[in-house]
Design a protein around this motif. Structure first.
Motif, PDB file in Angstrom:
ATOM      1  N   THR A 339      -3.805   7.452   0.228  1.00  0.00           N
ATOM      2  CA  THR A 339      -4.174   8.577  -1.564  1.00  0.00           C
ATOM      3  C   THR A 339      -3.807   6.874  -2.641  1.00  0.00           C
ATOM      4  O   THR A 339      -3.935   6.893  -3.552  1.00  0.00           O
ATOM      5  CB  THR A 339      -3.787   9.798  -1.558  1.00  0.00           C
ATOM      6  OG1 THR A 339      -4.505  10.877  -0.480  1.00  0.00           O
ATOM      7  CG2 THR A 339      -3.817  10.184  -2.443  1.00  0.00           C
ATOM      8  N   VAL A 340      -2.325   6.908  -2.373  1.00  0.00           N
ATOM      9  CA  VAL A 340      -1.561   6.445  -3.622  1.00  0.00           C
ATOM     10  C   VAL A 340      -2.712   4.627  -3.611  1.00  0.00           C
ATOM     11  O   VAL A 340      -2.865   4.653  -4.456  1.00  0.00           O
ATOM     12  CB  VAL A 340      -0.308   5.525  -2.812  1.00  0.00           C
ATOM     13  CG1 VAL A 340       0.546   4.943  -3.316  1.00  0.00           C
ATOM     14  CG2 VAL A 340       1.300   7.421  -3.014  1.00  0.00           C
ATOM     15  N   ALA A 341      -2.848   4.562  -2.553  1.00  0.00           N
ATOM     16  CA  ALA A 341      -4.244   3.366  -2.663  1.00  0.00           C
ATOM     17  C   ALA A 341      -5.059   3.336  -3.604  1.00  0.00           C
ATOM     18  O   ALA A 341      -5.251   2.032  -3.898  1.00  0.00           O
ATOM     19  CB  ALA A 341      -4.548   2.499  -1.323  1.00  0.00           C
ATOM     20  N   LEU A 342      -5.657   4.841  -2.828  1.00  0.00           N
ATOM     21  CA  LEU A 342      -6.472   4.764  -4.271  1.00  0.00           C
ATOM     22  C   LEU A 342      -6.167   4.759  -4.855  1.00  0.00           C
ATOM     23  O   LEU A 342      -7.407   4.773  -6.393  1.00  0.00           O
ATOM     24  CB  LEU A 342      -7.286   6.248  -3.739  1.00  0.00           C
ATOM     25  CG  LEU A 342      -8.568   7.096  -4.449  1.00  0.00           C
ATOM     26  CD1 LEU A 342      -9.818   5.237  -3.617  1.00  0.00           C
ATOM     27  CD2 LEU A 342      -9.270   7.885  -3.352  1.00  0.00           C
ATOM     28  N   VAL A 343      -5.310   5.434  -5.514  1.00  0.00           N
ATOM     29  CA  VAL A 343      -5.201   5.648  -7.254  1.00  0.00           C
ATOM     30  C   VAL A 343      -4.974   4.714  -7.587  1.00  0.00           C
ATOM     31  O   VAL A 343      -5.201   3.997  -8.758  1.00  0.00           O
ATOM     32  CB  VAL A 343      -4.121   6.959  -7.005  1.00  0.00           C
ATOM     33  CG1 VAL A 343      -3.121   7.092  -8.701  1.00  0.00           C
ATOM     34  CG2 VAL A 343      -3.897   8.082  -7.013  1.00  0.00           C
ATOM     35  N   HIS A 344      -4.251   2.999  -7.457  1.00  0.00           N
ATOM     36  CA  HIS A 344      -3.971   2.509  -7.558  1.00  0.00           C
ATOM     37  C   HIS A 344      -5.110   1.721  -8.039  1.00  0.00           C
ATOM     38  O   HIS A 344      -5.467   0.752  -9.295  1.00  0.00           O
ATOM     39  CB  HIS A 344      -3.392   1.878  -6.642  1.00  0.00           C
ATOM     40  CG  HIS A 344      -2.916   0.080  -6.858  1.00  0.00           C
ATOM     41  ND1 HIS A 344      -2.234  -0.441  -8.154  1.00  0.00           N
ATOM     42  CD2 HIS A 344      -3.067  -1.277  -6.306  1.00  0.00           C
ATOM     43  CE1 HIS A 344      -2.357  -1.790  -8.252  1.00  0.00           C
ATOM     44  NE2 HIS A 344      -2.302  -1.859  -7.534  1.00  0.00           N
ATOM     45  N   PRO A 403       1.594   1.753 -13.915  1.00  0.00           N
ATOM     46  CA  PRO A 403       0.357   0.852 -14.000  1.00  0.00           C
ATOM     47  C   PRO A 403       0.429  -0.422 -13.731  1.00  0.00           C
ATOM     48  O   PRO A 403       2.136  -1.406 -13.655  1.00  0.00           O
ATOM     49  CB  PRO A 403       0.403   0.570 -15.671  1.00  0.00           C
ATOM     50  CG  PRO A 403       1.228   0.716 -16.113  1.00  0.00           C
ATOM     51  CD  PRO A 403       2.640   2.280 -15.532  1.00  0.00           C
ATOM     52  N   PHE A 404      -0.418  -1.186 -12.982  1.00  0.00           N
ATOM     53  CA  PHE A 404      -0.061  -2.261 -12.248  1.00  0.00           C
ATOM     54  C   PHE A 404       1.389  -2.671 -11.475  1.00  0.00           C
ATOM     55  O   PHE A 404       1.397  -3.475 -11.555  1.00  0.00           O
ATOM     56  CB  PHE A 404      -0.263  -3.556 -13.642  1.00  0.00           C
ATOM     57  CG  PHE A 404      -1.545  -2.621 -14.649  1.00  0.00           C
ATOM     58  CD1 PHE A 404      -3.221  -2.777 -14.334  1.00  0.00           C
ATOM     59  CD2 PHE A 404      -1.386  -2.754 -15.960  1.00  0.00           C
ATOM     60  CE1 PHE A 404      -3.782  -3.191 -16.114  1.00  0.00           C
ATOM     61  CE2 PHE A 404      -2.208  -2.752 -16.794  1.00  0.00           C
ATOM     62  CZ  PHE A 404      -3.511  -2.453 -16.020  1.00  0.00           C
ATOM     63  N   ALA A 405       1.300  -1.168 -10.307  1.00  0.00           N
ATOM     64  CA  ALA A 405       1.924  -1.664  -9.418  1.00  0.00           C
ATOM     65  C   ALA A 405       1.729  -3.128  -8.799  1.00  0.00           C
ATOM     66  O   ALA A 405       0.998  -3.434  -8.272  1.00  0.00           O
ATOM     67  CB  ALA A 405       2.758  -0.093  -8.919  1.00  0.00           C
ATOM     68  N   ASP A 406       3.217  -3.361  -8.189  1.00  0.00           N
ATOM     69  CA  ASP A 406       3.204  -4.130  -6.920  1.00  0.00           C
ATOM     70  C   ASP A 406       3.428  -3.037  -5.374  1.00  0.00           C
ATOM     71  O   ASP A 406       3.150  -1.941  -5.717  1.00  0.00           O
ATOM     72  CB  ASP A 406       3.858  -5.577  -6.843  1.00  0.00           C
ATOM     73  CG  ASP A 406       5.224  -4.922  -6.872  1.00  0.00           C
ATOM     74  OD1 ASP A 406       5.698  -3.544  -6.586  1.00  0.00           O
ATOM     75  OD2 ASP A 406       6.384  -6.104  -7.205  1.00  0.00           O
ATOM     76  N   ASP A 407       3.379  -4.334  -4.565  1.00  0.00           N
ATOM     77  CA  ASP A 407       2.720  -3.449  -3.484  1.00  0.00           C
ATOM     78  C   ASP A 407       4.118  -2.884  -3.096  1.00  0.00           C
ATOM     79  O   ASP A 407       4.185  -2.058  -2.308  1.00  0.00           O
ATOM     80  CB  ASP A 407       2.677  -4.706  -2.298  1.00  0.00           C
ATOM     81  CG  ASP A 407       1.195  -4.855  -2.456  1.00  0.00           C
ATOM     82  OD1 ASP A 407       0.699  -4.676  -2.681  1.00  0.00           O
ATOM     83  OD2 ASP A 407       0.959  -5.758  -1.235  1.00  0.00           O
ATOM     84  N   GLN A 408       5.290  -3.130  -3.201  1.00  0.00           N
ATOM     85  CA  GLN A 408       6.488  -2.382  -3.048  1.00  0.00           C
ATOM     86  C   GLN A 408       6.591  -1.456  -4.050  1.00  0.00           C
ATOM     87  O   GLN A 408       7.526  -0.285  -3.554  1.00  0.00           O
ATOM     88  CB  GLN A 408       7.860  -3.687  -4.068  1.00  0.00           C
ATOM     89  CG  GLN A 408       7.933  -5.104  -2.658  1.00  0.00           C
ATOM     90  CD  GLN A 408       8.044  -4.047  -1.010  1.00  0.00           C
ATOM     91  OE1 GLN A 408       8.764  -3.624  -0.767  1.00  0.00           O
ATOM     92  NE2 GLN A 408       7.693  -4.690  -0.402  1.00  0.00           N
TER      93      GLN A 408
END
Length: 431
Positions: A339-344, A403-408
């Motif tokens: 879900t976090v990946a989908l939000v991103h 916004p535009f967060a990195d993988d970490q």
């Protein structure tokens, strides 16, 4: 982080995206006038000649932050001619320091975009992008000579193409609006969680524990921003699957979490129209019943994402005693990361530049009549974690995403959500 939808985009009819030098030159050629969210500036901000004196740059930033955000564009004269500035003298660190010194509270999220000339004129541009503030009003203080040599403390704001100072009643209104926004944001998340929880529980053939996650931007997307097409929504789902796999691979040491990706394996990436949203689910269609784990995903046009996953389906090989509500903790963890990946990916597709608030909750029919029973992966098969707590209610977990967060940052957000739920059972993330 610079916003992706500004006065320039609206005036020029451009889709959301970064401000470019060509956009500025076209707006100048077409004589776009100043407004509450656009201010042309001929010269770069100058330092105050006397320590503690009123800082005009801080005033301009606070005024736009107190209104609805906007652009300060340096290198364009008041009569809207391109004159350019010396980018070597554009010190964004010093500008940021002025904001920290002269404003209370300081304005965060201001970005400085240096745009070298691309047309051979050498007339470079500095764009200062100020987002609408979530913690307005911002006050500017300092010694102001034109105010009879005394220290003043005012909250500036923009009205059309000019700057004024808030009277007392307007300051009171600004504070009331701030607290109202915060309350409304909490209520909106609650509403999404409640609505989807009621929906999926109503569709469940047998009692089940559902993980429901709602994510919502802190600033709504302007209505003129076009909604995602169906193919774009499919692309978001596809990209989020790859992103989630990458996040889990980075976060989970060997041996890997032995659970398939929930959305990838249980959804057909076939989103259909809903109420100002795209809906992808393996439920809700009576002619296509499923015996698989129930999953629901919603991509709202305003940037909201809602996901729901049945955590009790096939959690244990045998039926359990009455009042036991199994919760497959590995599925919970995988679904949170997905879900976090989908939000991103949804955030990227819509070019949202606002932070995202996330809330995760566990729902079950007739709360209080069941105990959430955590199920972990044993050596050979799922088994109840006998050493864990079995609460009848679980508090929602919260996280946020820049916004535009990195993988970490994505991993940190997903971990915070998953731990917020699992720690209430006395469990760690089952990595």
């Amino acid at each position: 982080m610079a916003r992706s939808w500004t006065r320039l985009h609206e005036f020029l009819g451009r889709p959301p995206g970064p401000v470019t030098y060509e956009m500025v030159t076209e707006a100048v050629q077409r004589k776009l006038g100043e407004s509450d969210d656009l201010d042309w500036k001929e010269f770069l901000p100058a330092p105050s000649p006397v320590k503690g004196e009123w800082n005009e740059f801080a005033k301009d930033v606070a005024a736009m932050a107190n209104t609805r955000g906007g652009l300060l564009i340096y290198g364009v004269s008041d009569d809207i001619r391109m004159v350019g500035i010396d980018l070597a003298k554009a010190d964004d660190k010093q500008l940021g320091q002025w904001l920290r010194v002269h404003l209370q509270p300081t304005v965060s999220g201001v970005s400085y975009l240096k745009l070298p000339a691309t047309d051979g004129t050498g007339k470079d541009i500095l764009v200062v992008d100020i987002p609408a503030s979530e913690v307005a009003p911002h006050f500017l203080y300092g010694w102001q000579q034109k105010d009879k040599d005394r220290t003043t403390f005012n909250a500036p704001f923009r009205h059309r193409d000019d700057t004024y100072y808030m009277p007392e009643h307007q300051i009171a209104l600004a504070y009331r609006e701030r607290f109202t926004r915060q309350t409304a944001a909490e209520a909106a998340l609650d509403q999404h969680v409640r609505h989807v929880t009621d929906l999926v529980l109503g569709e469940s053939k047998t009692p089940a524990a559902w993980l429901v996650i709602a994510a919502r931007p802190t600033r709504p997307i302007p209505r003129m921003v076009p909604a995602l097409s169906r193919s774009a929504a499919q692309f978001v789902m596809h990209q989020s699957t790859k992103r989630a796999e990458s996040l889990l691979a980075s976060a989970v040491p060997m041996p890997r979490l032995r659970v398939p990706q929930v959305f990838h394996d249980l959804l057909d990436n076939d989103p259909r129209r809903g109420l100002r949203r795209w809906v992808d689910t393996n439920m809700l269609v009576p002619s296509r019943p499923t015996r698989r784990r129930g999953v629901l995903v919603e991509l709202h046009h305003d940037g909201t994402v809602v996901a729901a996953v049945d955590l009790s389906h096939s959690a244990l090989p045998e039926p359990q005693a009455e009042g036991t509500m199994p919760v497959a903790t590995p599925v919970l963890t995988s679904a949170v990361f997905e879900t976090v990946a989908l939000v991103h990916e949804h955030q990227l597709a819509l070019r949202m530049d606002a932070p995202i608030e996330l809330r995760a909750a566990l729902g079950t029919p007739r709360a209080g009549l069941f105990h959430f029973t955590p199920v972990v992966l044993g050596h050979s098969r799922p088994e109840i974690a006998e050493w864990a707590r079995q609460p009848s209610t679980v508090q929602p977990a919260h996280s946020d995403l820049a916004p535009f967060a990195d993988d970490q940052a994505l991993i940190a957000s997903a971990t915070e959500l998953a731990e917020g739920l699992l720690h209430q059972f006395g469990l760690e993330i089952p990595f």
